[in-house]
Design a protein around this motif. Structure first.
Motif, PDB file in Angstrom:
ATOM      1  N   PRO A 158     -19.999   3.143  34.436  1.00 43.31           N
ATOM      2  CA  PRO A 158     -19.077   2.758  33.360  1.00 43.31           C
ATOM      3  C   PRO A 158     -17.623   2.871  33.806  1.00 43.31           C
ATOM      4  O   PRO A 158     -17.337   3.536  34.799  1.00 43.31           O
ATOM      5  N   LYS A 175     -16.096   7.652  31.005  1.00 43.41           N
ATOM      6  CA  LYS A 175     -17.219   8.396  30.459  1.00 43.41           C
ATOM      7  C   LYS A 175     -16.789   9.824  30.158  1.00 43.41           C
ATOM      8  O   LYS A 175     -16.061  10.432  30.945  1.00 43.41           O
ATOM      9  N   GLN A 176     -17.255  10.332  29.035  1.00 36.08           N
ATOM     10  CA  GLN A 176     -16.916  11.709  28.660  1.00 36.08           C
ATOM     11  C   GLN A 176     -17.615  12.716  29.571  1.00 36.08           C
ATOM     12  O   GLN A 176     -18.641  12.410  30.167  1.00 36.08           O
ATOM     13  N   VAL A 217     -13.794   7.667  25.761  1.00 32.35           N
ATOM     14  CA  VAL A 217     -13.346   7.096  27.043  1.00 32.35           C
ATOM     15  C   VAL A 217     -12.040   7.716  27.515  1.00 32.35           C
ATOM     16  O   VAL A 217     -11.663   7.549  28.673  1.00 32.35           O
TER      17      VAL A 217
END
Ligand SMILES: *Cc1c(COP(=O)(O)O)cnc(C)c1O
Length: 390
Positions: free
Chosen positions: A3, A6-7, A187
């Motif tokens: 991605p 991302k957390q 994000v």
């Protein structure tokens, strides 16, 4: 798919949220003030108001600054729509200032020129929203000087920029602004799932935003028009909203803030590695101000279209096909149908359009591995060299 953002959630984050879930307060308890105190202390601001999104924070920031019907809000076209929409929520009109070709932030020189014209026409802005794109701070000192000269107020949309520094001070210290706003969407750099915060050094603005985030209702006697009717009494003294953050979100925020510095350090490592890996490719890597420290929410490259035979769209599509979750930050706001209907033309902001035709956000998040970064390089190398221009 790798991605673009991302957390990062660890066991301490999970424990912090679970603890709240079985406590007495799911909302309006001690965690929200604790989170506010933590962020305020970290960034060096006197007051912090947690809310349910940065969009809400931008809205109450504009209202607190008195933005209303007949006023103008100016911002950059290269931002998320929320930086402009907050002006429309208040009944104000929105206009844009084109970006600087290297920083991709609102250009102070173009701002100065536009202000001069606006002064002649009697349509100076009341509020300017300065967006620190990718975490790279705007030229705040120049913007501040112009605000003194032309009398507008400044909101920093620091949704990308928590943990970054400008002239040695953390972004959010509001040295050159009235209010700064952070986003805690997953994000972004630190997350509370959904969430945002407005920070300010003005007690008056903090008080107004505090009322606005919770219905314009107060239990503070000093704000009431008369003595309370009794111990149950509260008063609505303004028209506010329910923009409150929950205790679950705030507990997650407190826990995430413990790792903010480490997150930004890792982002800088990744950016430096990208700079090295990409240096022989026909792309322009992000400009970094020598005296600033970016929060590095995003790593945006620009394709050197004259040096490749594939189109921007082809490169983007090939990367996605290769499992690289690239993105484009942002579609110029003035080209969105809702804004186009107000009379904006794409060519009104040529530097923003040039950026839009070349920009790609590569994956950038604290948990990204060197291997994943190598994968991005392989896919990008392939994408830049394949296919003919159609
Ligand atoms: C993410 C973002 C916002 C909105 O943040 P939310 O917390 O999702 O409301 C506003 N401005 C910018 C520049 C953003 O990136």
């Amino acid at each position: 798919m790798i991605p673009y953002g991302k957390q990062d959630i660890n066991q301490s984050d999970i424990d912090a949220v679970l603890e709240v879930l079985t406590s007495d307060f799911l909302t309006q308890g001690p965690k929200v003030p604790a989170f506010e105190a933590k962020v305020a202390r970290h960034v060096g601001a006197k007051h912090a108001l947690a809310v349910n999104s940065a969009t809400s924070a931008l809205h109450i920031a504009c209202l607190a600054l008195g933005l209303g019907e007949g006023d103008w809000l100016w911002t950059t076209p290269i931002t998320f729509v929320a930086s402009a929409n907050c002006g429309l929520y208040c009944g104000a009109k929105v206009d844009f200032v084109d970006i600087h070709p290297e920083t991709y932030n609102l250009c102070p020189k173009k701002l100065a020129e536009k202000l001069e014209g606006a002064k002649r026409e009697g349509r100076l802005p009341k509020v300017l929203v300065a967006v620190h794109l990718c975490g790279q701070p705007c030229d705040m000192e120049s913007i501040y000087e112009l605000s003194r000269q032309y009398g507008f107020r400044i909101i920093e949309d620091a949704s990308h920029a928590i943990g970054g520094k400008y002239q040695g001070a953390f972004i959010g210290s509001c040295q050159y602004s009235d209010i700064s706003v952070f986003s805690f969407h997953p994000v972004k750099i630190v997350t509370t799932a959904e969430g945002g915060m407005a920070v300010t050094n003005s007690e008056e603005l903090a008080g107004r935003m505090n009322l606005l985030r919770s219905h314009g209702v107060t239990r503070d006697q000093s704000l009431m028009t008369h003595e309370p009717d009794g111990p149950w009494y509260y008063q609505q003294v303004d028209l506010g909203f329910n923009y409150r953050m929950t205790e679950l979100q705030a507990a997650l925020g407190v826990s995430q803030m413990e790792r903010l510095d480490a997150f930004v350090v890792r982002r800088h490592e990744l950016a430096e590695r990208y700079n090295q890996l990409l240096k022989d490719l026909p792309v322009t890597t992000p400009w970094q101000h020598p005296d600033s420290y970016s929060g590095l929410h995003l790593y945006v490259i620009r394709l050197q279209l004259d040096n490749i035979t594939v189109s921007h769209r082809q490169v983007f599509e090939t990367l996605r096909e290769q499992g690289i979750g690239v993105n484009l930050h942002y579609i110029p706001v003035h080209t969105q149908p809702y804004y186009k209907a107000m009379g904006f033309k794409a060519e009104d902001f040529p530097e923003s359009m040039a950026y839009y035709s070349e920009a790609i956000s590569l994956p950038m998040f604290q948990g990204m591995t060197d291997d994943q970064q190598n994968e991005v390089l392989t896919a990008l190398t392939l994408a830049l060299g394949t296919g003919g221009k159609v």
